[in-house]
Design a protein around this motif. Structure first.
Motif, PDB file in Angstrom:
ATOM      1  N   LYS A  68       0.855  -1.200   0.194  1.00 15.78           N
ATOM      2  CA  LYS A  68       0.143   0.021  -0.055  1.00 15.78           C
ATOM      3  C   LYS A  68       1.034   1.234  -0.116  1.00 15.78           C
ATOM      4  CE  LYS A  68      -3.799  -2.329   2.405  1.00 15.78           C
ATOM      5  NZ  LYS A  68      -4.849  -2.224   3.647  1.00 15.78           N
ATOM      6  N   LEU A  69       1.317   1.439  -1.072  1.00 17.89           N
ATOM      7  CA  LEU A  69       2.471   2.643  -1.413  1.00 17.89           C
ATOM      8  C   LEU A  69       2.001   4.006  -0.811  1.00 17.89           C
ATOM      9  CD1 LEU A  69       5.455   2.114  -2.101  1.00 17.89           C
ATOM     10  CD2 LEU A  69       4.801   3.226  -4.433  1.00 17.89           C
ATOM     11  N   GLU A  70       0.786   4.214  -0.937  1.00 21.25           N
ATOM     12  CA  GLU A  70       0.144   5.708  -0.502  1.00 21.25           C
ATOM     13  C   GLU A  70       0.549   5.879   0.893  1.00 21.25           C
ATOM     14  OE1 GLU A  70      -1.624   3.101  -1.686  1.00 21.25           O
ATOM     15  OE2 GLU A  70      -2.767   3.656  -3.633  1.00 21.25           O
ATOM     16  N   GLN A  71       0.783   4.870   1.795  1.00 19.63           N
ATOM     17  CA  GLN A  71       1.136   4.870   3.148  1.00 19.63           C
ATOM     18  C   GLN A  71       2.611   5.315   3.591  1.00 19.63           C
ATOM     19  OE1 GLN A  71      -0.336   1.678   5.365  1.00 19.63           O
ATOM     20  NE2 GLN A  71      -2.434   2.092   4.389  1.00 19.63           N
ATOM     21  N   PHE A  72       3.419   5.356   2.243  1.00 20.23           N
ATOM     22  CA  PHE A  72       4.797   5.634   2.723  1.00 20.23           C
ATOM     23  C   PHE A  72       5.262   6.958   1.761  1.00 20.23           C
ATOM     24  CE2 PHE A  72       4.110   0.993   2.862  1.00 20.23           C
ATOM     25  CZ  PHE A  72       4.780   0.536   3.973  1.00 20.23           C
ATOM     26  N   ASN A  73       6.354   7.393   2.121  1.00 20.41           N
ATOM     27  CA  ASN A  73       7.305   8.458   1.694  1.00 20.41           C
ATOM     28  C   ASN A  73       8.219   8.017   0.788  1.00 20.41           C
ATOM     29  OD1 ASN A  73       5.750  10.331   2.824  1.00 20.41           O
ATOM     30  ND2 ASN A  73       6.843  10.463   4.670  1.00 20.41           N
ATOM     31  N   VAL A  74       8.114   8.384  -0.543  1.00 22.64           N
ATOM     32  CA  VAL A  74       8.950   7.841  -1.611  1.00 22.64           C
ATOM     33  C   VAL A  74       9.895   9.123  -2.384  1.00 22.64           C
ATOM     34  CG1 VAL A  74       9.026   6.787  -3.895  1.00 22.64           C
ATOM     35  CG2 VAL A  74       7.522   6.237  -2.327  1.00 22.64           C
ATOM     36  N   LEU A  75      11.214   8.878  -2.436  1.00 21.11           N
ATOM     37  CA  LEU A  75      11.975   9.632  -2.866  1.00 21.11           C
ATOM     38  C   LEU A  75      12.508   9.305  -4.229  1.00 21.11           C
ATOM     39  CD1 LEU A  75      14.064  12.157  -2.971  1.00 21.11           C
ATOM     40  CD2 LEU A  75      15.580  10.707  -1.932  1.00 21.11           C
ATOM     41  N   LEU A  76      12.316   9.861  -5.454  1.00 17.29           N
ATOM     42  CA  LEU A  76      12.910   9.583  -6.848  1.00 17.29           C
ATOM     43  C   LEU A  76      13.866  10.699  -7.142  1.00 17.29           C
ATOM     44  CD1 LEU A  76      12.851   8.136  -9.485  1.00 17.29           C
ATOM     45  CD2 LEU A  76      10.899   9.938 -10.120  1.00 17.29           C
ATOM     46  N   VAL A  77      15.116  10.138  -7.248  1.00 21.33           N
ATOM     47  CA  VAL A  77      16.317  10.919  -7.680  1.00 21.33           C
ATOM     48  C   VAL A  77      16.585  10.764  -9.470  1.00 21.33           C
ATOM     49  CG1 VAL A  77      18.943  11.683  -7.503  1.00 21.33           C
ATOM     50  CG2 VAL A  77      17.300  10.499  -5.686  1.00 21.33           C
ATOM     51  N   GLY A  78      16.274  11.677  -9.998  1.00 20.48           N
ATOM     52  CA  GLY A  78      16.407  11.645 -11.454  1.00 20.48           C
ATOM     53  C   GLY A  78      15.396  12.093 -12.042  1.00 20.48           C
ATOM     54  N   GLY A  79      15.367  13.181 -13.292  1.00 20.25           N
ATOM     55  CA  GLY A  79      14.353  13.567 -13.928  1.00 20.25           C
ATOM     56  C   GLY A  79      14.332  13.408 -15.224  1.00 20.25           C
ATOM     57  N   GLY A  80      14.983  12.511 -15.829  1.00 18.59           N
ATOM     58  CA  GLY A  80      15.088  12.119 -17.251  1.00 18.59           C
ATOM     59  C   GLY A  80      14.273  11.128 -17.671  1.00 18.59           C
ATOM     60  N   ASN A  81      14.332  10.541 -18.952  1.00 15.73           N
ATOM     61  CA  ASN A  81      13.356   9.258 -19.658  1.00 15.73           C
ATOM     62  C   ASN A  81      13.306   8.125 -18.517  1.00 15.73           C
ATOM     63  OD1 ASN A  81      12.810  10.757 -21.904  1.00 15.73           O
ATOM     64  ND2 ASN A  81      14.822  10.005 -22.512  1.00 15.73           N
ATOM     65  N   VAL A  82      14.467   7.987 -17.630  1.00 15.79           N
ATOM     66  CA  VAL A  82      14.159   6.716 -16.794  1.00 15.79           C
ATOM     67  C   VAL A  82      13.313   7.123 -15.387  1.00 15.79           C
ATOM     68  CG1 VAL A  82      15.450   4.856 -15.164  1.00 15.79           C
ATOM     69  CG2 VAL A  82      16.532   5.811 -17.563  1.00 15.79           C
ATOM     70  N   GLY A  83      13.749   8.357 -15.195  1.00 13.21           N
ATOM     71  CA  GLY A  83      12.916   8.848 -14.040  1.00 13.21           C
ATOM     72  C   GLY A  83      11.342   8.929 -14.138  1.00 13.21           C
ATOM     73  N   LEU A  84      10.782   9.294 -15.489  1.00 12.37           N
ATOM     74  CA  LEU A  84      10.085   9.482 -15.859  1.00 12.37           C
ATOM     75  C   LEU A  84       9.099   7.980 -16.100  1.00 12.37           C
ATOM     76  CD1 LEU A  84       7.402  10.881 -17.136  1.00 12.37           C
ATOM     77  CD2 LEU A  84       8.470  10.690 -19.378  1.00 12.37           C
ATOM     78  N   GLU A  85       9.877   7.006 -16.550  1.00  4.55           N
ATOM     79  CA  GLU A  85       9.265   5.499 -16.337  1.00  4.55           C
ATOM     80  C   GLU A  85       9.101   5.133 -14.923  1.00  4.55           C
ATOM     81  OE1 GLU A  85      10.928   1.099 -17.775  1.00  4.55           O
ATOM     82  OE2 GLU A  85      11.914   2.899 -18.426  1.00  4.55           O
ATOM     83  N   LYS A  86       9.869   5.424 -13.817  1.00  2.00           N
ATOM     84  CA  LYS A  86       9.801   5.060 -12.806  1.00  2.00           C
ATOM     85  C   LYS A  86       8.453   5.830 -11.976  1.00  2.00           C
ATOM     86  CE  LYS A  86      13.505   2.529 -12.383  1.00  2.00           C
ATOM     87  NZ  LYS A  86      13.411   0.919 -12.215  1.00  2.00           N
ATOM     88  N   LEU A  87       8.363   7.028 -12.389  1.00  2.00           N
ATOM     89  CA  LEU A  87       7.394   7.824 -11.733  1.00  2.00           C
ATOM     90  C   LEU A  87       5.889   7.342 -12.215  1.00  2.00           C
ATOM     91  CD1 LEU A  87       6.394   9.936  -9.821  1.00  2.00           C
ATOM     92  CD2 LEU A  87       6.566  11.543 -11.764  1.00  2.00           C
ATOM     93  N   SER A  88       6.074   7.001 -13.549  1.00  3.19           N
ATOM     94  CA  SER A  88       4.894   6.524 -14.368  1.00  3.19           C
ATOM     95  C   SER A  88       4.518   5.192 -13.640  1.00  3.19           C
ATOM     96  CB  SER A  88       4.989   6.322 -15.745  1.00  3.19           C
ATOM     97  OG  SER A  88       5.492   7.737 -16.238  1.00  3.19           O
ATOM     98  N   ALA A  89       5.130   4.168 -13.197  1.00  3.35           N
ATOM     99  CA  ALA A  89       4.878   2.868 -12.759  1.00  3.35           C
ATOM    100  C   ALA A  89       4.433   3.032 -11.412  1.00  3.35           C
ATOM    101  CB  ALA A  89       6.407   2.017 -12.716  1.00  3.35           C
TER     102      ALA A  89
END
Length: 497
Positions: free
Chosen positions: A23-44
């Motif tokens: 239930k990922l909504e209950q956690f705090n997530v950090l994403l380092v990177g704003g390129g194509n790979v970062g977009l793919e991770k955030l989309s998932a």
């Protein structure tokens, strides 16, 4: 003392990952990177858990990533360099930069803080992997290749997306209701569930008595009517010399076979089109409208019987919808045939243009749904029995309209095309059977050479069409149904212009 043999060695573990759904909504997530790979991770992340709080840190952020974040209020963007303070109060970290040294530094720091981390394209640095996900409503299937080949995971996901029907979501809801309604002790509940799921697990060999009953009725009706027509032909119209002339008449009979094959192939895949395709084709061969209409109505009964049987065989039939449509469709078909017989075709000419305009609008809506990326939410079809009655009446009285009216209306309300087409095709056999039997009892049969050719071609195409209906992507089925409805409507309106 007999020495004991050593225990068998455990098989080597090929994938020791522990599967879990968070239930990922209950956690705090950090994403380092704003390129194509970062977009793919955030989309998932957002595709599976759209309410997750995600902080994105990167000196450069793609416009596409900014647009995605703008649609999710819990996503925060920081256009700057990463700092170790960004790890404070984080539960999960996704690293998606193109700097290997920075990636290793972040991973070492998170390991010291015991924060679970995923480093893009570096399986050995990952505490967890992202899986390829197949989702059908409440059903979610995750695929892992142990970080070895994401491409294989994506291909398996595509196969499962195509194979697993969208109706699985409804199945899960129904099973919940069934479980709540079951009474008795545990053993009795198991027996009840076995009775409900036996046909799904073991196929037609374990079909329910109700299913077997309707299957026997369909088979018996088809065989009875076939013998009825055969006896009539032999008694009044058929001679051996005529048969020889038909099969040796410069390929004309085989043209009728080809017309029947093509018409049924389209009708079986899209749930409509037999009448308009046959009519256009036969009239292009120089036949009169009267002979064309009489031939199509008689031959369509055989073609729809073969089509309905094969749709049932390939699992394209929704039995609940079948029961709702059956009796009203038959009643409407018989009443339309009787009115047409006693009052003539001039009254049918007033109804067909109105139906054609209505269907033209529906066809445009279906095509627009196929073009749009997001399908409309499924709505409950109200008064489906009245819809079937109107479709059966117009099919007999107006010379066609069962498939276009019933199929297009149900699909427009968001039902899965595959099951709508299969169910409507099976009901069409009974509707056409009732109509043909009414016409036949009053008027007899004519133009049997054309009828024979259409029957041979239609029966041959039925299993192919039913098989294809379960394999064509839903979007393309929407598009095909919509275009066929538009063609049927324009064909019906041609006389007005």
């Amino acid at each position: 003392m007999t020495p004991t043999s050593p225990p068998p060695a455990a098989p080597p573990a090929t994938n020791s990952l522990f599967p879990v759904f968070l239930k990922l909504e209950q956690f705090n997530v950090l994403l380092v990177g704003g390129g194509n790979v970062g977009l793919e991770k955030l989309s998932a992340i957002l595709r599976n858990s759209p309410a997750t709080a995600v902080t994105v840190v990167a000196p450069l952020i793609l416009p596409e990533l900014r647009a995605l974040a703008a649609r999710h209020p819990r996503v925060q963007l920081h256009a700057r360099l990463y700092a170790d303070d960004d790890l404070d109060d984080r539960d999960f970290v996704f690293v998606a930069t193109d700097d290997p040294a920075l990636n290793r530094h972040i991973k070492a720091t998170t390991a010291g803080r015991r924060i679970l981390t995923n480093v893009a394209d570096t399986p050995e640095e990952c505490d967890f992997y992202l899986s390829s996900v197949v989702q059908k409503g409440d059903l979610k299937v995750a695929i892992s290749t142990n970080g070895k080949s994401p491409t294989v995971g994506k291909r398996l996901r595509a196969v499962l997306e195509e194979t697993l029907p969208g109706e699985l979501h409804t199945l899960l809801q129904n099973m919940t209701v069934i479980r709540q309604r079951l009474k008795g002790d545990f053993g009795q509940k198991i027996k009840s569930l076995n009775a409900v799921t036996a046909e799904l697990a073991y196929g037609p060999a374990y079909e329910s008595p109700a299913t077997a009953y309707w299957r026997r009725i369909a088979t018996g009706a088809l065989v009875t009517f076939a013998l009825f027509i055969l006896v009539n032909i032999l008694s009044y119209y058929f001679t051996w010399q005529q048969a020889w002339d038909v099969f040796g008449n410069s390929g004309l009979f085989y043209k009728f076979v080809a017309v029947g094959f093509i018409a049924q192939l389209i009708d079986g895949m899209l749930g409509m089109g037999y009448g308009v395709v046959s009519a256009i084709s036969l009239m292009s061969l120089g036949l009169s409208p009267v002979s064309v209409s009489a031939s199509i109505h008689t031959a369509e009964m055989f073609a729809s019987g073969a089509s309905g049987y094969n749709h049932y065989r390939f699992g394209n039939v929704n039995k609940k919808l079948f029961r709702v449509l059956l009796l009203p469709g038959i009643a409407g078909s018989i009443s339309g045939a009787l009115l047409l017989t006693y009052f003539g075709e001039q009254y049918a000419g007033y109804i067909k243009p109105v139906l054609a305009v209505y269907l033209l609008i529906l066809g445009l809506r279906i095509v627009s749904k196929a073009i749009r990326k997001q399908q409309e939410k499924r709505r409950k079809v109200k008064h489906a029995g009245w819809l079937a009655g109107a479709g059966g009446f117009l099919d007999s009285f107006g010379g066609g309209g069962w498939g276009p009216l019933v199929t297009s209306t149900l699909i427009t309300n968001g039902r899965t095309p595959r099951f709508v087409i299969g169910t409507v095709s099976l009901v069409e056999f009974f509707v056409t059977f009732a109509s043909a039997l009414t016409f036949f009892s009053i008027l007899g049969i004519k133009h049997w050479q054309i009828v024979a050719g259409l029957i041979v071609g239609g029966v041959a195409a039925a299993p192919i069409a039913a098989k294809l209906a379960g394999r064509i992507p839903t979007r393309w089925m929407f598009l095909g149904v919509g275009l066929m409805v538009i063609v049927w409507s324009l064909w019906a309106l041609r006389k007005l212009f």
